[in-house]
Design a protein around this motif. Structure first.
Motif, PDB file in Angstrom:
ATOM      1  N   GLU A 105      64.821  23.653  49.866  1.00 13.38           N
ATOM      2  CA  GLU A 105      64.173  23.543  48.666  1.00 13.38           C
ATOM      3  C   GLU A 105      64.953  23.067  47.453  1.00 13.38           C
ATOM      4  OE1 GLU A 105      60.723  23.885  48.779  1.00 13.38           O
ATOM      5  OE2 GLU A 105      60.922  24.353  50.807  1.00 13.38           O
ATOM      6  N   PRO A 106      64.129  22.114  46.577  1.00 13.54           N
ATOM      7  CA  PRO A 106      65.170  21.648  45.378  1.00 13.54           C
ATOM      8  C   PRO A 106      65.369  22.972  44.553  1.00 13.54           C
ATOM      9  CG  PRO A 106      63.138  20.615  45.482  1.00 13.54           C
ATOM     10  CD  PRO A 106      62.931  21.669  46.672  1.00 13.54           C
ATOM     11  N   ILE A 107      66.840  22.678  43.914  1.00 12.94           N
ATOM     12  CA  ILE A 107      67.259  23.806  42.849  1.00 12.94           C
ATOM     13  C   ILE A 107      67.215  23.207  41.652  1.00 12.94           C
ATOM     14  CG2 ILE A 107      69.285  25.210  42.822  1.00 12.94           C
ATOM     15  CD1 ILE A 107      69.815  25.139  45.414  1.00 12.94           C
ATOM     16  N   LYS A 108      66.739  24.172  40.771  1.00 17.37           N
ATOM     17  CA  LYS A 108      66.849  23.693  39.396  1.00 17.37           C
ATOM     18  C   LYS A 108      68.260  23.515  38.752  1.00 17.37           C
ATOM     19  CE  LYS A 108      62.158  23.724  38.972  1.00 17.37           C
ATOM     20  NZ  LYS A 108      61.390  22.298  38.369  1.00 17.37           N
ATOM     21  N   ALA A 109      68.318  22.616  38.027  1.00 19.50           N
ATOM     22  CA  ALA A 109      69.658  22.718  37.101  1.00 19.50           C
ATOM     23  C   ALA A 109      69.857  24.130  36.330  1.00 19.50           C
ATOM     24  CB  ALA A 109      69.754  21.506  36.305  1.00 19.50           C
ATOM     25  N   ALA A 110      68.965  24.648  36.009  1.00 15.92           N
ATOM     26  CA  ALA A 110      69.160  25.868  34.981  1.00 15.92           C
ATOM     27  C   ALA A 110      69.601  26.869  36.017  1.00 15.92           C
ATOM     28  CB  ALA A 110      67.817  26.443  34.474  1.00 15.92           C
ATOM     29  N   TYR A 111      69.309  27.012  37.249  1.00 16.81           N
ATOM     30  CA  TYR A 111      69.783  28.012  38.017  1.00 16.81           C
ATOM     31  C   TYR A 111      71.656  27.996  38.145  1.00 16.81           C
ATOM     32  CZ  TYR A 111      71.521  29.933  42.634  1.00 16.81           C
ATOM     33  OH  TYR A 111      72.112  30.836  43.422  1.00 16.81           O
ATOM     34  N   PHE A 112      71.946  26.759  38.230  1.00 20.27           N
ATOM     35  CA  PHE A 112      73.448  26.479  38.307  1.00 20.27           C
ATOM     36  C   PHE A 112      74.135  26.891  36.833  1.00 20.27           C
ATOM     37  CE2 PHE A 112      72.451  23.223  41.681  1.00 20.27           C
ATOM     38  CZ  PHE A 112      72.916  24.412  42.707  1.00 20.27           C
ATOM     39  N   SER A 113      73.366  26.439  35.597  1.00 25.06           N
ATOM     40  CA  SER A 113      73.767  26.828  34.429  1.00 25.06           C
ATOM     41  C   SER A 113      73.700  28.425  34.290  1.00 25.06           C
ATOM     42  CB  SER A 113      72.697  26.254  33.360  1.00 25.06           C
ATOM     43  OG  SER A 113      72.852  26.703  32.055  1.00 25.06           O
ATOM     44  N   TYR A 114      73.184  29.296  34.631  1.00 22.18           N
ATOM     45  CA  TYR A 114      73.197  30.530  34.750  1.00 22.18           C
ATOM     46  C   TYR A 114      74.122  31.154  35.373  1.00 22.18           C
ATOM     47  CZ  TYR A 114      69.082  31.041  31.585  1.00 22.18           C
ATOM     48  OH  TYR A 114      68.410  30.857  30.231  1.00 22.18           O
ATOM     49  N   GLN A 115      74.287  30.617  36.729  1.00 26.09           N
ATOM     50  CA  GLN A 115      75.133  30.977  37.641  1.00 26.09           C
ATOM     51  C   GLN A 115      76.681  30.914  37.202  1.00 26.09           C
ATOM     52  OE1 GLN A 115      75.599  28.509  41.381  1.00 26.09           O
ATOM     53  NE2 GLN A 115      75.337  30.738  42.551  1.00 26.09           N
ATOM     54  N   PHE A 116      76.966  29.729  36.470  1.00 29.13           N
ATOM     55  CA  PHE A 116      78.262  29.580  36.038  1.00 29.13           C
ATOM     56  C   PHE A 116      78.503  29.728  34.653  1.00 29.13           C
ATOM     57  CE2 PHE A 116      77.804  26.634  39.626  1.00 29.13           C
ATOM     58  CZ  PHE A 116      78.581  27.399  40.666  1.00 29.13           C
ATOM     59  N   ASN A 117      77.597  30.264  33.927  1.00 32.91           N
ATOM     60  CA  ASN A 117      77.481  30.410  32.402  1.00 32.91           C
ATOM     61  C   ASN A 117      78.085  29.279  31.496  1.00 32.91           C
ATOM     62  OD1 ASN A 117      77.302  32.231  30.037  1.00 32.91           O
ATOM     63  ND2 ASN A 117      79.479  32.342  29.939  1.00 32.91           N
ATOM     64  N   VAL A 118      77.275  28.129  31.973  1.00 29.81           N
ATOM     65  CA  VAL A 118      77.746  26.833  31.415  1.00 29.81           C
ATOM     66  C   VAL A 118      76.358  26.157  30.798  1.00 29.81           C
ATOM     67  CG1 VAL A 118      79.909  26.433  32.409  1.00 29.81           C
ATOM     68  CG2 VAL A 118      77.973  25.452  33.367  1.00 29.81           C
ATOM     69  N   VAL A 119      76.446  25.063  29.778  1.00 30.14           N
ATOM     70  CA  VAL A 119      75.107  24.608  29.584  1.00 30.14           C
ATOM     71  C   VAL A 119      74.924  23.660  30.495  1.00 30.14           C
ATOM     72  CG1 VAL A 119      75.454  24.866  27.206  1.00 30.14           C
ATOM     73  CG2 VAL A 119      76.382  22.625  28.186  1.00 30.14           C
ATOM     74  N   GLU A 120      73.525  22.923  30.596  1.00 29.68           N
ATOM     75  CA  GLU A 120      73.158  22.159  31.437  1.00 29.68           C
ATOM     76  C   GLU A 120      73.595  20.680  31.363  1.00 29.68           C
ATOM     77  OE1 GLU A 120      68.808  21.918  32.585  1.00 29.68           O
ATOM     78  OE2 GLU A 120      68.628  23.997  32.080  1.00 29.68           O
ATOM     79  N   GLY A 121      74.235  20.437  30.080  1.00 28.18           N
ATOM     80  CA  GLY A 121      74.996  19.022  30.036  1.00 28.18           C
ATOM     81  C   GLY A 121      76.163  19.088  30.919  1.00 28.18           C
ATOM     82  N   THR A 122      76.903  20.325  31.086  1.00 31.74           N
ATOM     83  CA  THR A 122      78.114  20.485  31.953  1.00 31.74           C
ATOM     84  C   THR A 122      77.533  20.425  33.529  1.00 31.74           C
ATOM     85  OG1 THR A 122      78.996  22.019  30.327  1.00 31.74           O
ATOM     86  CG2 THR A 122      79.856  21.899  32.580  1.00 31.74           C
ATOM     87  N   ILE A 123      76.560  21.119  33.665  1.00 35.31           N
ATOM     88  CA  ILE A 123      75.992  20.793  35.323  1.00 35.31           C
ATOM     89  C   ILE A 123      75.442  19.221  35.501  1.00 35.31           C
ATOM     90  CG2 ILE A 123      74.088  21.521  36.677  1.00 35.31           C
ATOM     91  CD1 ILE A 123      75.983  23.535  35.963  1.00 35.31           C
ATOM     92  N   SER A 124      75.076  18.413  34.421  1.00 33.36           N
ATOM     93  CA  SER A 124      74.660  17.281  34.680  1.00 33.36           C
ATOM     94  C   SER A 124      75.849  16.394  34.921  1.00 33.36           C
ATOM     95  CB  SER A 124      74.037  16.624  33.272  1.00 33.36           C
ATOM     96  OG  SER A 124      73.540  15.293  33.442  1.00 33.36           O
ATOM     97  N   LEU A 125      76.900  16.584  34.247  1.00 34.11           N
ATOM     98  CA  LEU A 125      78.170  15.994  34.636  1.00 34.11           C
ATOM     99  C   LEU A 125      78.691  16.127  35.769  1.00 34.11           C
ATOM    100  CD1 LEU A 125      80.379  16.129  31.173  1.00 34.11           C
ATOM    101  CD2 LEU A 125      79.116  14.133  32.299  1.00 34.11           C
ATOM    102  N   TYR A 126      78.625  17.411  36.398  1.00 31.11           N
ATOM    103  CA  TYR A 126      78.908  17.886  37.534  1.00 31.11           C
ATOM    104  C   TYR A 126      78.239  17.267  38.686  1.00 31.11           C
ATOM    105  CZ  TYR A 126      81.541  21.887  35.681  1.00 31.11           C
ATOM    106  OH  TYR A 126      82.277  22.852  34.942  1.00 31.11           O
ATOM    107  N   LEU A 127      76.949  17.056  38.447  1.00 37.14           N
ATOM    108  CA  LEU A 127      76.201  16.310  39.214  1.00 37.14           C
ATOM    109  C   LEU A 127      76.376  14.890  39.456  1.00 37.14           C
ATOM    110  CD1 LEU A 127      72.703  18.159  38.525  1.00 37.14           C
ATOM    111  CD2 LEU A 127      73.820  18.336  40.625  1.00 37.14           C
TER     112      LEU A 127
END
Length: 680
Positions: A105-127
């Motif tokens: 299933e698709p995973i929301k960016a917010a899930y990773f944001s909370y998992q790693f305690n970083v903002v979604e902008g950081t997650i976007s760069l990772y993606l």
């Protein structure tokens, strides 16, 4: 020890549990600069005073000193630390990618944001990086707002990507220590427990050991780890009803051939452990568990006669020769190519069509490299009577191209020249300190002023302990002991240098600048403070806040911060009407970085509110920024202020919630702000 940040708690736990360390090791462990480690230690020491303990540096070693009973109390007070928060950016990306590859299933960016305690902008760069990495493996990353994030591609390509990621997470010796149960590295344990349940991991460890004892007694460590990973993935995918699909005739030939007769014993061991795999999975395991590699021709198997690692090195060496450049075949390149060659050989010998929608783009982008790879593969694979199609050449080119780009990235590191008339000993101490504090520094040479005049243009940064006549932009005059103010000068130069280098390469706004904004937002979350204060006046509270920031090493001048907050409070309008909350904010370049903290009073203060009314205030939200702060960071802080006025739920969390509740709310606010910025 509730006042400590997660990073500070981790440093303390490491020193208590593992004993003395050094700045360089701690810096690598947490992927931060040596200067950050020094700042964190100074802050920790302020908290250790009540325990009569202290962290000292002795001959390069970082040592925690104190009575055993006091250290036991400190250790007990630290509590559990979410290790996902301390992973390096590379480890986070690996963990994210594996979770995406395994998820149906698709995973929301917010899930990773909370998992790693970083903002979604950081997650976007990772993606962004994950998307490029997946393209090289014939996989696509789907990212749609409202839908989430999902990986699309064949099961075979997904599995090979998963296996490759395992090898990239940590050095092989640390992974083996976990598989052999020799050592329970917290980061490796966190990795496996995040992706798979512990019961499955222990089961596969047991099965792998039994297979080794019965079948492959002399199996190398590398092959043993490979067996463990393939077993783990195969059993996991079967359990969630996603077994691999292979050609029926091919599966039959594998399971009936003498080359893979050992699989009968493997199947028996699996059944004894109540693991039942379909024939397709047994055939898949046969290909990977066999120490010999085969090609499939005319319904029979012929031994390749070379390991995939050696085959990969042979290709890279031939490409290097053709292009007349040195390509370092680092572990990441060899593992990546080896993992690609295994399914590629299967596709080629089975006559299956390889798809690569990017092949024309790869040809245009890599040009000469694509031609060199094509020629090298013709030369090498013709020995095994194999012809490699353009689609496969494209993927191999991307692997080698990425390795070349990694080498070029290293060239962005600084070459430094030190001028120090005080003597070679002093210069060497200064050199060692620069290398410890700044990972961006590559080579350091030491010389006299006349040498600088002769070859100074060959260096990116000149560090001098004496004032020079012609003070150029890349010359910094420092004390031989490199005090805090000089460290800051070097740090500012390096940050500008990295941005300039990337601008030269891209010609536009850099990912370095975007990443820096996200890192600052992440630091705001990490440095979040929740303090309970006993005070009777606003003046005492402001003094407490200023001293607290100084003790946390978040400001260089407590007095200036105190005065600025006093001025802001004197202007009025700091109380948010009917909320019992006051907002204190100001800007000063004496701040090391932006700060958000919550200070709760044990006894409320009566303060002037709207109009002529007064209000009992028991919670103070403090937000401080530098005058030079980027507009993006200021907008993020502004969004927090707006939430304070408009969001009653946020107010309740500030007054009644714990630090975890407050942090989660801030993550949501900062993420929403980043989405809005990206939409503009």
């Amino acid at each position: 020890m509730e006042d400590l940040t997660v990073r500070q708690k981790f440093i303390l736990k490491t020193l208590i549990e593992k004993g003395p360390s050094n700045i360089e090791d701690l810096s690598k462990l947490m992927d931060v600069s040596g200067r950050t480690i020094m700042r964190e230690i100074a802050s920790i020491n302020n908290n250790l005073k009540k325990y009569k303990a202290v962290i000292i540096e002795d001959n390069g070693q970082i040592i925690l000193k104190g009575e055993e009973e006091a250290l036991d109390k400190i250790h007990a007070s630290l509590g559990a630390i979410p290790l996902q928060w301390l992973l390096t950016p590379e480890q986070r990306q690996i963990l994210m990618t594996i979770q995406l590859l395994l998820s149906e299933e698709p995973i929301k960016a917010a899930y990773f944001s909370y998992q790693f305690n970083v903002v979604e902008g950081t997650i976007s760069l990772y993606l962004d990086k994950i998307e490029e990495w997946l393209k090289m493996r014939n996989l696509s990353l789907i990212r749609r707002r409202g839908y989430g994030i999902k990986v699309e591609g064949s099961e075979l390509d997904k599995r090979n990507a998963i296996v490759e990621l395992f090898y990239n997470y940590k050095p092989i010796e640390e992974l083996l220590a976990f598989v052999y149960n020799d050592e329970k590295d917290k980061y490796v344990y966190t990795f496996f427990s995040t992706v798979f349940d512990n019961e499955l991991v222990q089961l596969v460890k047991r099965i792998a050991q039994q297979i080794k004892n019965v079948i492959h007694g002399n199996l190398s460590d590398l092959n043993y780890f490979g067996m463990f990973v393939h077993l783990l993935v195969s059993i996991y995918r079967t359990k969630i009803d996603k077994p691999i699909q292979l050609n029926d005739e091919f599966v039959k030939d594998i399971l009936l051939s003498n080359e893979f007769i050992f699989m009968k014993d493997v199947e028996k061991i699996l059944k004894e452990n109540e693991v039942y795999l379909p024939d397709t999975e047994l055939a898949y395991l046969a290909l990977h568990l066999s120490p010999k590699k085969y090609v499939y021709k005319q319904n029979r198997f012929e031994e390749l006669g070379i390991s995939l690692q050696d085959l990969s090195k042979e290709v890279v060496e031939e490409v290097s020769r053709l292009l007349n450049i040195k390509i370092n075949y680092d572990e990441q390149l060899i593992v990546g190519l080896s993992q690609h060659f295994e399914p590629a050989l299967y596709r080629l010998t089975m006559g299956l069509q390889t798809t690569n929608p990017l092949v024309e783009e790869i040809k245009n982008y890599y040009g000469d490299l694509f031609k060199a790879v094509n020629k090298a593969c013709k030369l090498i694979f013709s020995k095994y009577n194999l012809m490699i199609p353009a689609e496969e050449i494209g993927y191999i080119t991307m692997h080698i191209g990425a390795a070349i780009e990694r080498q070029q990235a290293l060239s962005k590191k600084l070459r430094v020249f030190i001028i120090c008339p005080n003597g070679i000993g002093t210069a060497r101490i200064l050199s060692a300190k620069l290398k410890t504090l700044f990972r961006e520094v590559d080579a350091i040479d030491i010389g006299a002023i006349w040498e600088y005049k002769k070859k100074g243009n060959n260096y990116d940064l000149i560090i001098s302990t004496v004032k020079l006549e012609d003070l150029k932009d890349n010359v910094i005059v420092v004390s031989p002991f490199l005090p805090e103010e000089d460290i800051k000068k070097v740090e500012e130069f390096i940050e500008k240098y990295v941005v300039k280098k990337e601008r030269e390469l891209t010609g536009n706004l850099t990912t370095v600048e975007r990443r820096r904004n996200f890192e600052i937002a992440d630091e705001i979350l990490r440095n979040l403070q929740l303090k309970y204060v006993e005070t009777k006046t606003i003046a005492d509270l402001i003094k407490f806040i200023a001293k607290d920031l100084y003790d946390l090493m978040l400001t260089e001048d407590a007095k200036e911060i105190e005065e600025l907050i006093f001025k802001r409070e004197a202007m009025g309008n700091v109380v948010i009407p009917t909320t019992h909350i006051a907002l204190i904010h100001t800007r000063s370049d004496k701040m090391v970085m932006p700060f958000v903290g919550v200070y709760k009073l044990k006894t409320p203060l009566k303060m002037k509110s709207a109009g002529f009314s007064y209000e009992e205030v028991d919670t103070f939200l403090v937000m401080l920024a530098r005058k030079t702060e980027s507009s993006e960071i200021l907008e993020m802080l502004g969004k927090i202020s707006i939430s304070l006025i408009e969001d009653k739920a946020f107010n309740e969390i500030l007054r009644l919630g714990d630090i975890k509740d407050i942090r989660n709310s801030l993550v949501t606010i900062l993420n929403d702000t980043q989405e809005a910025l990206e939409d503009e």
